[in-house]
Write a protein that holds these residues in place. Structure first.
Motif, mmCIF file in Angstrom:
data_model
loop_
_atom_site.group_PDB
_atom_site.id
_atom_site.type_symbol
_atom_site.label_atom_id
_atom_site.label_comp_id
_atom_site.label_asym_id
_atom_site.label_seq_id
_atom_site.Cartn_x
_atom_site.Cartn_y
_atom_site.Cartn_z
ATOM 1 N N PHE A 150 0.851 -1.177 0.000
ATOM 2 C CA PHE A 150 0.000 0.000 0.000
ATOM 3 C C PHE A 150 0.893 1.236 0.000
ATOM 4 O O PHE A 150 2.009 1.215 0.524
ATOM 5 N N SER A 151 0.408 2.322 -0.565
ATOM 6 C CA SER A 151 1.168 3.572 -0.566
ATOM 7 C C SER A 151 1.257 4.110 0.866
ATOM 8 O O SER A 151 0.500 3.699 1.746
ATOM 9 N N ASN A 152 2.165 5.057 1.089
ATOM 10 C CA ASN A 152 2.297 5.665 2.417
ATOM 11 C C ASN A 152 1.001 6.325 2.859
ATOM 12 O O ASN A 152 0.602 6.233 4.020
ATOM 13 N N GLU A 153 0.332 6.981 1.928
ATOM 14 C CA GLU A 153 -0.946 7.634 2.239
ATOM 15 C C GLU A 153 -2.002 6.598 2.629
ATOM 16 O O GLU A 153 -2.749 6.772 3.591
ATOM 17 N N GLU A 154 -2.063 5.496 1.876
ATOM 18 C CA GLU A 154 -3.014 4.423 2.198
ATOM 19 C C GLU A 154 -2.687 3.780 3.546
ATOM 20 O O GLU A 154 -3.597 3.448 4.315
ATOM 21 N N MET A 155 -1.401 3.630 3.836
ATOM 22 C CA MET A 155 -0.989 3.007 5.104
ATOM 23 C C MET A 155 -1.480 3.817 6.310
ATOM 24 O O MET A 155 -1.785 3.257 7.355
ATOM 25 N N LYS A 156 -1.563 5.128 6.161
ATOM 26 C CA LYS A 156 -2.052 5.973 7.260
ATOM 27 C C LYS A 156 -3.522 5.692 7.559
ATOM 28 O O LYS A 156 -3.947 5.741 8.706
ATOM 29 N N GLU A 157 -4.303 5.421 6.524
ATOM 30 C CA GLU A 157 -5.736 5.182 6.674
ATOM 31 C C GLU A 157 -6.075 3.712 6.926
ATOM 32 O O GLU A 157 -7.159 3.412 7.429
ATOM 33 N N LEU A 158 -5.172 2.827 6.568
ATOM 34 C CA LEU A 158 -5.443 1.392 6.599
ATOM 35 C C LEU A 158 -5.957 0.881 7.952
ATOM 36 O O LEU A 158 -6.910 0.099 7.983
ATOM 37 N N PRO A 159 -5.388 1.301 9.099
ATOM 38 C CA PRO A 159 -5.875 0.764 10.382
ATOM 39 C C PRO A 159 -7.374 0.969 10.624
ATOM 40 O O PRO A 159 -8.039 0.080 11.156
ATOM 41 N N ILE A 160 -7.907 2.089 10.187
ATOM 42 C CA ILE A 160 -9.346 2.348 10.356
ATOM 43 C C ILE A 160 -10.157 1.322 9.568
ATOM 44 O O ILE A 160 -11.133 0.762 10.076
ATOM 45 N N PHE A 161 -9.752 1.064 8.338
ATOM 46 C CA PHE A 161 -10.481 0.117 7.491
ATOM 47 C C PHE A 161 -10.311 -1.320 7.981
ATOM 48 O O PHE A 161 -11.245 -2.123 7.905
ATOM 49 N N LEU A 162 -9.124 -1.645 8.491
ATOM 50 C CA LEU A 162 -8.916 -2.984 9.066
ATOM 51 C C LEU A 162 -9.815 -3.174 10.282
ATOM 52 O O LEU A 162 -10.405 -4.248 10.460
ATOM 53 N N ASP A 163 -9.934 -2.146 11.115
ATOM 54 C CA ASP A 163 -10.822 -2.222 12.278
ATOM 55 C C ASP A 163 -12.272 -2.406 11.846
ATOM 56 O O ASP A 163 -13.012 -3.210 12.437
ATOM 57 N N ASN A 164 -12.707 -1.659 10.830
ATOM 58 C CA ASN A 164 -14.071 -1.793 10.333
ATOM 59 C C ASN A 164 -14.322 -3.205 9.799
ATOM 60 O O ASN A 164 -15.380 -3.793 10.045
ATOM 61 N N ALA A 165 -13.345 -3.745 9.086
ATOM 62 C CA ALA A 165 -13.481 -5.109 8.568
ATOM 63 C C ALA A 165 -13.565 -6.103 9.721
ATOM 64 O O ALA A 165 -14.372 -7.043 9.682
ATOM 65 N N GLY A 166 -12.756 -5.910 10.757
ATOM 66 C CA GLY A 166 -12.825 -6.774 11.939
ATOM 67 C C GLY A 166 -14.181 -6.711 12.612
ATOM 68 O O GLY A 166 -14.740 -7.736 13.027
ATOM 69 N N ASP A 167 -14.741 -5.517 12.703
ATOM 70 C CA ASP A 167 -16.085 -5.359 13.264
ATOM 71 C C ASP A 167 -17.108 -6.125 12.430
ATOM 72 O O ASP A 167 -18.044 -6.729 12.971
ATOM 73 N N MET A 168 -16.935 -6.104 11.118
ATOM 74 C CA MET A 168 -17.851 -6.827 10.232
ATOM 75 C C MET A 168 -17.744 -8.337 10.436
ATOM 76 O O MET A 168 -18.747 -9.042 10.412
ATOM 77 N N VAL A 169 -16.534 -8.829 10.647
ATOM 78 C CA VAL A 169 -16.326 -10.257 10.902
ATOM 79 C C VAL A 169 -17.073 -10.665 12.174
ATOM 80 O O VAL A 169 -17.804 -11.663 12.190
ATOM 81 N N LEU A 170 -16.905 -9.892 13.240
ATOM 82 C CA LEU A 170 -17.565 -10.217 14.505
ATOM 83 C C LEU A 170 -19.081 -10.105 14.385
ATOM 84 O O LEU A 170 -19.821 -10.932 14.941
ATOM 85 N N SER A 171 -19.563 -9.123 13.648
ATOM 86 C CA SER A 171 -20.991 -8.981 13.408
ATOM 87 C C SER A 171 -21.525 -10.187 12.636
ATOM 88 O O SER A 171 -22.596 -10.722 12.959
ATOM 89 N N PHE A 172 -20.807 -10.614 11.622
ATOM 90 C CA PHE A 172 -21.195 -11.789 10.845
ATOM 91 C C PHE A 172 -21.383 -13.000 11.755
ATOM 92 O O PHE A 172 -22.358 -13.737 11.637
ATOM 93 N N CYS A 173 -20.448 -13.192 12.695
ATOM 94 C CA CYS A 173 -20.492 -14.357 13.578
ATOM 95 C C CYS A 173 -21.584 -14.252 14.647
ATOM 96 O O CYS A 173 -22.080 -15.270 15.118
ATOM 97 N N THR A 174 -21.941 -13.049 15.041
ATOM 98 C CA THR A 174 -22.904 -12.899 16.130
ATOM 99 C C THR A 174 -24.300 -12.494 15.660
ATOM 100 O O THR A 174 -25.293 -12.954 16.223
ATOM 101 N N LEU A 175 -24.391 -11.649 14.625
ATOM 102 C CA LEU A 175 -25.694 -11.156 14.177
ATOM 103 C C LEU A 175 -26.161 -11.763 12.866
ATOM 104 O O LEU A 175 -27.335 -11.663 12.519
ATOM 105 N N GLY A 176 -25.222 -12.351 12.113
ATOM 106 C CA GLY A 176 -25.574 -12.956 10.830
ATOM 107 C C GLY A 176 -25.284 -12.053 9.649
ATOM 108 O O GLY A 176 -25.012 -10.863 9.795
ATOM 109 N N ILE A 177 -25.384 -12.644 8.475
ATOM 110 C CA ILE A 177 -25.009 -11.950 7.244
ATOM 111 C C ILE A 177 -25.952 -10.791 6.925
ATOM 112 O O ILE A 177 -25.507 -9.712 6.548
#
Length: 186
Positions: A150-177
């Motif tokens: 990822f570019s340096n600019e993308e790397m700065k934003e990446l943690p937010i998107f990784l966290d959002n994706a992690g939240d989606m994984v946990l939601s999938f497992c607990t609340l469903g698709i």
């Protein structure tokens, strides 16, 4: 309830922060936040975690992207995971960087990892979380683009998107698709 969460990527330090490895990055971020560890097992790095009454298995296939289905098929059989309780996390060229979409099924859309999974599961009816990496590359240079960091600019934003994706994984497992799609798809 048992779930298998498969983050797609390629093993080796040369691929660690490449766009193609965003599936691995999502799982690594979840592991760091929730204190579970991956160990090297047959065909994948594997972690187990219990969350809100769910037994969640995480895998990062060591088969390289284009043979991801081999590890997924093995662990679905090993843990007796139903197809609807499999979630595949992958990079998506057709979505702008950071855009996240979860779907209950779909086509491979030209993604070689999904092609192999589709072939080995003989199905397209499994959930997937597509992580947008954008498509800012010259014609014919797709492979170079996905295998670059990822570019340096993308790397700065990446943690937010990784966290959002992690939240989606946990939601999938607990609340469903369906609830996850309603709450998170942009």
């Amino acid at each position: 309830m048992k779930y298998l969460i498969a983050g797609l990527g390629n093993i080796g330090p040369e691929y660690a922060f490449t766009r193609h490895n965003v599936g691995f990055m999502v799982l690594d971020r979840l592991a760091a936040q929730h204190d579970f560890k991956f160990s090297f097992e047959k065909l994948a790095f594997v972690a187990e975690w219990k969350h809100k009454g769910r037994h969640i298995y995480f895998i990062k296939p060591t088969t390289f992207m284009n043979l991801s289905g081999k590890a997924i098929r093995y662990y679905m059989d090993q843990y007796k995971i139903q197809e609807e309780n499999l979630l595949v996390i992958l990079d998506e060229l057709q979505l702008p960087f950071g855009t996240l979409r979860i779907k209950p099924k779909g086509s491979h859309g030209g993604h070689n990892g999904l092609k192999n999974i589709e072939e080995l599961l003989a199905s397209t009816n499994y959930p997937r979380l597509r992580f947008g990496i954008g498509n800012n590359f010259p014609r014919g240079r797709q492979v170079d683009y996905v295998l670059k960091p990822f570019s340096n600019e993308e790397m700065k934003e990446l943690p937010i998107f990784l966290d959002n994706a992690g939240d989606m994984v946990l939601s999938f497992c607990t609340l469903g698709i369906q609830s996850t799609m309603n709450n998170y798809n942009q």
